[in-house]
Design an enzyme around this catalytic site. Structure first.
Site, short mmCIF file in Angstrom:
data_model
loop_
_atom_site.label_atom_id
_atom_site.label_comp_id
_atom_site.label_asym_id
_atom_site.label_seq_id
_atom_site.Cartn_x
_atom_site.Cartn_y
_atom_site.Cartn_z
CB CYS A 1 30.75 40.20 38.70
SG CYS A 1 29.32 39.85 40.06
CB ALA A 2 33.37 37.18 34.10
N GLY B 1 36.03 40.04 30.98
CA GLY B 1 36.89 38.88 31.09
C GLY B 1 38.32 39.22 31.55
N GLY B 2 38.68 40.44 31.82
CA GLY B 2 40.17 40.31 32.50
C GLY B 2 40.71 39.46 33.43
CE LYS B 3 39.74 41.53 39.29
NZ LYS B 3 39.00 42.92 38.36
CB CYS C 1 37.66 48.50 41.55
SG CYS C 1 36.23 48.81 40.59
CG ASP D 1 35.86 42.32 40.09
OD1 ASP D 1 35.97 43.11 40.88
OD2 ASP D 1 36.27 42.48 39.05
CG ASP E 1 28.70 40.52 33.48
OD1 ASP E 1 29.69 40.79 34.33
OD2 ASP E 1 27.81 41.24 33.10
#
Length: 431
Positions: free
Chosen positions: A244-245, A248-250, A369, A315, A268
């Site tokens: 679940c990108a 793309g931060g992670k 989160c 995520d 995604d």
């Protein structure tokens, strides 16, 4: 800009956030892009007041209801000027002159409201606790169960202004050099306490001042998010999926761990987010990442690539309760028609589907989160009960430097305890 012009821009922005079905950060970003020549002090004053208004929404609405007034953007702003800034009715009247760069003149009803609010403070002894801590009704009971006696402390931390966290892109730079570069700009930068490539700035600033952001040497990423990526434990040559990108931060952090060697696929269901991710990959100098648009969590691509990957990060989409410091409007966005129960069911389906990609001996990381037990520990427990081939890898084994997690086996961070956004992550290994 005059004080009245700043006030008008604040009101216009607040009205757009209330009216548009878009997150506040998207509305604000569009506004900033359209005013690139605006003075930094003016922009800062407008946004500081705007975020303060969003962080006090429930309290301001309580006062308006107490005096029989409608909860509108303008009424909230007027109440803020009286209750938080201590402005008299006459001072507000001068600001709201109706001029070319000023809010419309006060109505008789608005003047009456300001008179009634004069001398009061924004918090009142009669306010219910959930109003005082700005907790929406749907989240009160889940968060009380989660935090117990610490409910008020944790909710108060969610009302504070977060620091600016940065991650050094080790494909292009190193942390000591970046700390020195920020010091030359007279910015109070310090190494993050837990994230090995993190830098914290406890100062609000125009991001245009940070050239390393444009060059890809630095990325904006909360320290908690950096730790989630760290738990993936990817190395050079691994095959990795960020299921679940999003933007793309992670994925970027994981690609740096892999030293641009191996393969990482950012998946995604949103094509726009993946397009932004691709642009970020190019800027960061990432060459081992690609994007994959999925029709759903059960896309045929998943079945075709069963047991093919060393590491899979999920995520999951969640309530976002851990991000309320950064996104104060998020707590007041209309809940999905089906509510938390449907969201938890979706998380379970995503985790179950993504788990098919993990090869024997591989690692599956489930993260949110959120700070709700229903979305975190309960979701993992349900998954493990149905998939005995997976076991929990305790946090002390994968990240021994993280010693203050709120859970013994999982990563569990909160703003009050750790100074990060609220994050949860469980590391699972396939036998």
């Amino acid at each position: 800009m005059t004080p009245a012009a700043r006030l008008l821009d604040t009101l216009d922005l607040l009205s757009d956030i209330d009216r548009l079905a878009r997150p506040a950060d998207a509305v604000i970003s569009a506004w900033v892009r359209g005013r690139r020549k605006m003075d930094d002090d003016d922009r800062g004053a407008i946004l500081d007041r705007l975020y303060a208004l969003m962080r006090h929404r429930a309290r301001l609405a309580w006062w308006l209801d107490r005096h029989g007034r409608e909860d509108t953007s303008r009424n909230r702003l007027l109440a803020w000027l009286a209750l938080a800034e201590g402005r008299s009715p006459e001072q507000v009247k001068r600001l709201c002159s109706g001029g070319a760069h000023a809010p419309a003149p006060l109505t008789r009803a608005e003047q009456t409201l300001l008179v009634k609010l004069q001398g009061s403070e924004i918090e009142h002894p009669d306010m219910p606790e959930e109003v005082r801590v700005e907790c929406p009704g749907w989240a009160v009971e889940p968060l009380r169960r989660r935090f117990g006696a610490d409910f008020s402390v944790e909710m108060a931390a969610l009302l504070t202004q977060p620091a600016l966290d940065l991650r050094v892109n080790t494909l292009k730079a190193n942390r000591p050099d970046m700390l020195r570069a920020l010091k030359t700009l007279d910015l109070p930068a310090a190494p993050s306490e837990l994230a090995p490539q993190g830098i914290r700035l406890n100062q609000r600033l125009s991001l245009g001042r940070l050239a390393p952001l444009k060059s890809g040497e630095l990325e904006i990423q909360d320290e908690g998010s950096q730790l989630v990526a760290l738990l993936v434990g990817a190395g050079p040559g691994d095959r990795v999926v960020d299921f679940c990108a999003g933007a793309g931060g992670k994925t970027l952090a994981i690609a740096a761990q892999m030293a641009n060697k191996g393969r990482i696929i950012a998946c995604d269901v949103n094509e726009g987010r993946l397009k932004r991710a691709s642009e970020r990959f190019r800027r960061a100098g990432v060459h081992n990442a690609e994007t994959r648009l999925l029709a759903s969590e059960t896309d045929r691509w998943v079945k075709r690539h069963k047991v093919s990957f060393d590491r899979v990060l999920v995520d999951a989409p969640c309530s976002g309760t851990g991000t309320w410091r950064r996104n104060p409007d998020a707590r007041w966005r209309p809940e999905d028609d089906q509510g938390l129960e449907t969201l938890v069911a979706l998380q379970g389906r995503i985790l179950t589907s993504a788990a098919r990609l993990v090869k024997p001996g591989g690692r599956l990381v489930y993260a949110t989160c959120s700070m709700l037990t229903e979305e975190n520990e309960d979701c993992v427990s349900t998954f493990l009960a149905a998939h005995p081939e997976f076991r929990v890898v305790p946090l002390r084994e994968v990240a021994p430097q993280v010693t203050r997690s709120a859970h013994d086996s999982y990563l569990s961070l909160t703003p009050a305890r750790h100074g990060t956004d609220g994050f949860f992550a469980a590391v699972l290994q396939r036998g």
